[in-house]
Write an enzyme that holds these catalytic residues in place. Structure first.
Site, short mmCIF file in Angstrom:
data_model
loop_
_atom_site.label_atom_id
_atom_site.label_comp_id
_atom_site.label_asym_id
_atom_site.label_seq_id
_atom_site.Cartn_x
_atom_site.Cartn_y
_atom_site.Cartn_z
N LEU A 1 36.80 47.71 119.55
CA LEU A 1 37.05 47.94 120.78
C LEU A 1 37.97 47.13 121.41
O LEU A 1 37.82 45.77 121.27
CB LEU A 1 35.68 47.77 121.80
CG LEU A 1 34.51 48.76 121.33
CD1 LEU A 1 33.34 48.39 122.19
CD2 LEU A 1 34.96 50.27 121.84
N HIS A 2 39.24 47.51 122.28
CA HIS A 2 39.99 46.49 122.71
C HIS A 2 40.60 47.34 124.16
O HIS A 2 41.58 46.64 124.52
CB HIS A 2 41.06 46.12 121.85
CG HIS A 2 42.25 47.30 121.36
ND1 HIS A 2 41.78 48.32 120.50
CD2 HIS A 2 43.19 47.79 121.78
CE1 HIS A 2 42.74 49.16 120.37
NE2 HIS A 2 43.60 48.52 121.19
N ARG A 3 40.52 48.74 124.19
CA ARG A 3 41.20 49.43 125.26
C ARG A 3 40.55 48.72 126.85
O ARG A 3 39.55 48.44 126.83
CB ARG A 3 40.98 50.84 125.16
CG ARG A 3 41.42 51.48 124.05
CD ARG A 3 42.90 51.78 124.10
NE ARG A 3 43.29 52.32 122.72
CZ ARG A 3 44.61 52.27 122.34
NH1 ARG A 3 45.67 51.98 123.30
NH2 ARG A 3 44.96 52.75 121.15
#
Length: 360
Positions: free
Chosen positions: A204-206
């Site tokens: 997850l990085h958005r």
């Protein structure tokens, strides 16, 4: 002819590597590899040169971290000096990171031709920095190398002449196929007692998923609740891990690990039960490896991973997330179908086209 290849972030190296290997087969093309330094952590970029069998960059702009504007400005200043000192016939950029856009702008202002690999993909989400990078880059590109007919159609609708468009396939998949025999079991595999098809890989990085702790924590709790206690492997930056730990976001089966090199990360994907992500590129790799992929986004710039691959968009809709996991556990997930030209030969096509364009 002289060609300058630009890479700045982790995904760029997987895309540049097969292009370098294809160029090295043509004695008439001389390349210079420029690393902007946008990703500077060893695990994010440094190990890739050895693992992907590409040389150390001829130049590193060392821009490192900063806001979008700070990074863009630093890359442009550094790359302008690079081009002044090392003139070239063609600047080739890949993907959709800040380095892609910034170096394309500098090249055009220096009256250099620009080639964009992975041109034309669109998510329709202007909240994504990558979408803006794609649109700006494609607005000034000279040669467009696309991964799909959908991307080609986007460019045609925007007014790009057909003779500047080349549907070549996906260089990321070139790298995947080439390195499948070389995959490495991660160091933590035995320690965590992982078993094939009995764990999840999570990335997850958005900003929409991780910018607020409340949003991040609610999504993590939902994922853990649907995992049936199976290990969840989450390669995460140490700063993010510290944040999650201080927020008491610890779960017995959620394992934070350091960012992985390419060979160990693909090993993780290949042997997982499913990939849980908000990345674009990972959906491509998971699809080709025929691994179920649940994507926490409402749109994708890679629709072929949904129509022909194993990707399912669920956004942050908890009902959709429930349905996706139910489908996974019931073994009703879509199988991978061959995506056109994702055959491991995209880079060869690109270099052949460039050689023809420049008479070499």
């Amino acid at each position: 002819m002289k060609i300058t290849l630009v890479a700045g972030a982790r995904p760029n190296f997987m895309k540049i590597a097969p292009i370098i290997h294809a160029i090295e087969k043509n004695n008439a093309i001389h390349y210079r590899l420029v690393h902007t330094g946008q990703h500077y952590d060893t695990n994010l970029s440094g190990t890739f040169f050895k693992e992907l069998n590409i040389p150390q960059p001829h130049s590193n702009l060392n821009v490192k971290s900063g806001s979008q504007a700070q990074q863009t400005a630093a890359i442009m200043i550094g790359f302008e000096k690079e081009l002044n000192q090392n003139p070239t016939d063609l600047v080739l950029v890949v993907g959709d990171v800040t380095s892609t856009m910034a170096c394309a702008i500098v090249a055009k202002k220096a009256h250099c031709k620009v080639a964009h690999v992975e041109a034309g993909i669109r998510s329709g989400d202007l909240h994504m920095p990558e979408e803006i990078n794609r649109m700006v880059t494609d607005s000034i590109t000279d040669y467009f190398f696309t991964t799909s007919e959908t991307a080609t159609t986007h460019l045609l609708k925007s007014g790009v002449p057909k003779n500047q468009l080349f549907f070549v396939g996906n260089v990321m998949i070139d790298t995947l196929y080439k390195n499948l025999p070389n995959l490495k079991k991660p160091e933590f595999w035995d320690q965590l007692q992982l078993k094939q098809k009995e764990y999840f890989v999570l990335t997850l990085h958005r900003p929409s998923n991780v910018d607020t702790l409340q949003s991040f924590s609610s999504l993590l709790k939902k994922i853990v609740s649907k995992s049936k206690g199976l290990p969840i492997i989450f390669p995460v930056h140490p700063r993010t891990q510290k944040l999650l730990s201080t927020a008491n976001l610890t779960f017995e089966n959620l394992h934070f690990v350091s960012p992985q090199g390419y060979l160990s990360f693909i090993y993780l994907i290949k042997h997982s039960k499913a990939v849980l992500t908000d990345s674009g590129g990972i959906t491509e790799e998971a699809s080709v490896l025929n691994i179920p992929c649940i994507t926490f986004r409402d749109s994708t710039e890679r629709p072929e991973t949904c129509s022909l691959g194993t990707n399912k968009l669920v956004g942050k809709n908890f009902n959709d997330i429930d349905l996706a996991f139910d489908k996974l556990y019931e073994n009703r997930w879509a199988e991978y179908q061959n995506i056109p030209k994702w055959d491991g030969k995209a880079a060869e096509r690109i270099v052949e086209i460039i050689a023809n364009l420049y008479g070499c």
